[in-house]
Write a protein that holds these residues in place. Structure first.
Motif, PDB file in Angstrom:
ATOM      1  N   THR A 109      76.277  48.712   6.806  1.00 41.98           N
ATOM      2  CA  THR A 109      76.273  48.694   8.267  1.00 41.98           C
ATOM      3  C   THR A 109      76.356  47.253   8.745  1.00 41.98           C
ATOM      4  O   THR A 109      76.354  46.316   7.944  1.00 41.98           O
ATOM      5  CB  THR A 109      74.997  49.345   8.821  1.00 41.98           C
ATOM      6  N   GLY A 111      78.778  45.894  10.720  1.00 47.26           N
ATOM      7  CA  GLY A 111      80.102  45.429  11.102  1.00 47.26           C
ATOM      8  C   GLY A 111      80.456  45.788  12.540  1.00 47.26           C
ATOM      9  O   GLY A 111      79.845  46.661  13.145  1.00 47.26           O
ATOM     10  N   THR A 112      81.419  45.053  13.081  1.00 47.57           N
ATOM     11  CA  THR A 112      81.961  45.320  14.408  1.00 47.57           C
ATOM     12  C   THR A 112      83.485  45.323  14.298  1.00 47.57           C
ATOM     13  O   THR A 112      84.040  45.027  13.224  1.00 47.57           O
ATOM     14  CB  THR A 112      81.542  44.224  15.415  1.00 47.57           C
ATOM     15  N   ASP A 113      84.168  45.594  15.405  1.00 46.58           N
ATOM     16  CA  ASP A 113      85.631  45.542  15.386  1.00 46.58           C
ATOM     17  C   ASP A 113      86.129  44.137  15.047  1.00 46.58           C
ATOM     18  O   ASP A 113      87.089  43.964  14.308  1.00 46.58           O
ATOM     19  CB  ASP A 113      86.211  45.983  16.736  1.00 46.58           C
ATOM     20  N   GLU A 114      85.457  43.125  15.597  1.00 42.67           N
ATOM     21  CA  GLU A 114      85.860  41.740  15.354  1.00 42.67           C
ATOM     22  C   GLU A 114      85.421  41.225  13.988  1.00 42.67           C
ATOM     23  O   GLU A 114      86.072  40.371  13.401  1.00 42.67           O
ATOM     24  CB  GLU A 114      85.273  40.820  16.431  1.00 42.67           C
ATOM     25  N   THR A 115      84.301  41.743  13.511  1.00 45.05           N
ATOM     26  CA  THR A 115      83.734  41.297  12.237  1.00 45.05           C
ATOM     27  C   THR A 115      83.354  42.530  11.418  1.00 45.05           C
ATOM     28  O   THR A 115      82.187  42.903  11.338  1.00 45.05           O
ATOM     29  CB  THR A 115      82.493  40.408  12.493  1.00 45.05           C
ATOM     30  N   PRO A 116      84.359  43.168  10.817  1.00 45.38           N
ATOM     31  CA  PRO A 116      84.058  44.393  10.074  1.00 45.38           C
ATOM     32  C   PRO A 116      83.270  44.121   8.791  1.00 45.38           C
ATOM     33  O   PRO A 116      83.230  42.981   8.303  1.00 45.38           O
ATOM     34  CB  PRO A 116      85.453  44.947   9.747  1.00 45.38           C
ATOM     35  N   THR A 119      83.535  41.161   5.942  1.00 41.88           N
ATOM     36  CA  THR A 119      83.905  39.839   6.455  1.00 41.88           C
ATOM     37  C   THR A 119      82.887  38.811   5.983  1.00 41.88           C
ATOM     38  O   THR A 119      81.684  39.002   6.143  1.00 41.88           O
ATOM     39  CB  THR A 119      83.933  39.839   7.998  1.00 41.88           C
ATOM     40  N   GLU A 143      87.999  38.713   3.897  1.00 44.14           N
ATOM     41  CA  GLU A 143      87.633  40.123   4.100  1.00 44.14           C
ATOM     42  C   GLU A 143      87.742  40.823   2.757  1.00 44.14           C
ATOM     43  O   GLU A 143      88.826  40.925   2.197  1.00 44.14           O
ATOM     44  CB  GLU A 143      88.524  40.772   5.154  1.00 44.14           C
TER      45      GLU A 143
END
Length: 172
Positions: A109, A111-116, A119, A143
């Motif tokens: 868990t 992660g975000t769209d910008e930093t999946p 990363t 990545e």
């Protein structure tokens, strides 16, 4: 990482640093000490390895490495500016030739769209001789695929590869 890389890559780091009488310290977040463990698995690591700091939380990065609140607020812990500052901070706090840092999202868990998830930023900082103006610090974004263990293992490998490449560039 397979066993061959586990031995070969840290040995390349050890040989490169020993040959030049240089030292390294590491500042780790997502790897939790695995880079330091890989470097100290080589017999005689005291010749080149000074310290490893696991600075997982924001406050630890600020308190032990001098990463500013502004950098953490503006960019987040998983960012190029923070990876650079971590590498500079551990280099300077430990008074070594080389500082290496790793900060990232190992998952599963976080992660975000910008930093999946997967990363990672690896930073390398060099302390050139005083007056040479040759000191530098940089970081690169990667990545990696796989589960938490795979991301952490890939990060260790990449950090050691980036360090060897930088040592070779400076001393080439």
């Amino acid at each position: 990482m397979n066993d061959e890389i586990d031995r070969e890559l840290p040995m390349r780091v050890a040989d490169a640093l020993r040959d030049r009488d240089e030292t390294v310290a590491v500042a780790e977040s997502c790897t939790g000490g695995l880079i330091g463990a890989a470097l100290t698995a080589i017999p005689g690591a005291t010749d080149y390895f000074e310290a490893g700091l696991t600075t997982y939380a924001y406050d630890a990065k600020r308190r032990h490495l001098g990463v500013s609140r502004e950098a953490l607020d503006e960019h987040g812990a998983v960012s190029e500016p923070v990876a650079v500052r971590m590498a500079q901070g551990v280099r300077d706090v430990c008074d070594v030739t080389w500082g290496v840092s790793a900060t990232g999202v190992a998952g599963p868990t976080g992660g975000t769209d910008e930093t999946p998830v997967g990363t990672v930023y690896v930073g390398v900082a060099y302390a050139g001789p005083w007056g040479s103006e040759s000191s530098f610090a940089s970081a690169a974004r990667y990545e990696f695929e796989g589960d938490r263990a795979a991301v952490r293992a890939a990060t260790v490998e990449r950090a050691l590869e980036d360090l060897v490449a930088a040592v070779d560039r400076v001393n080439g």
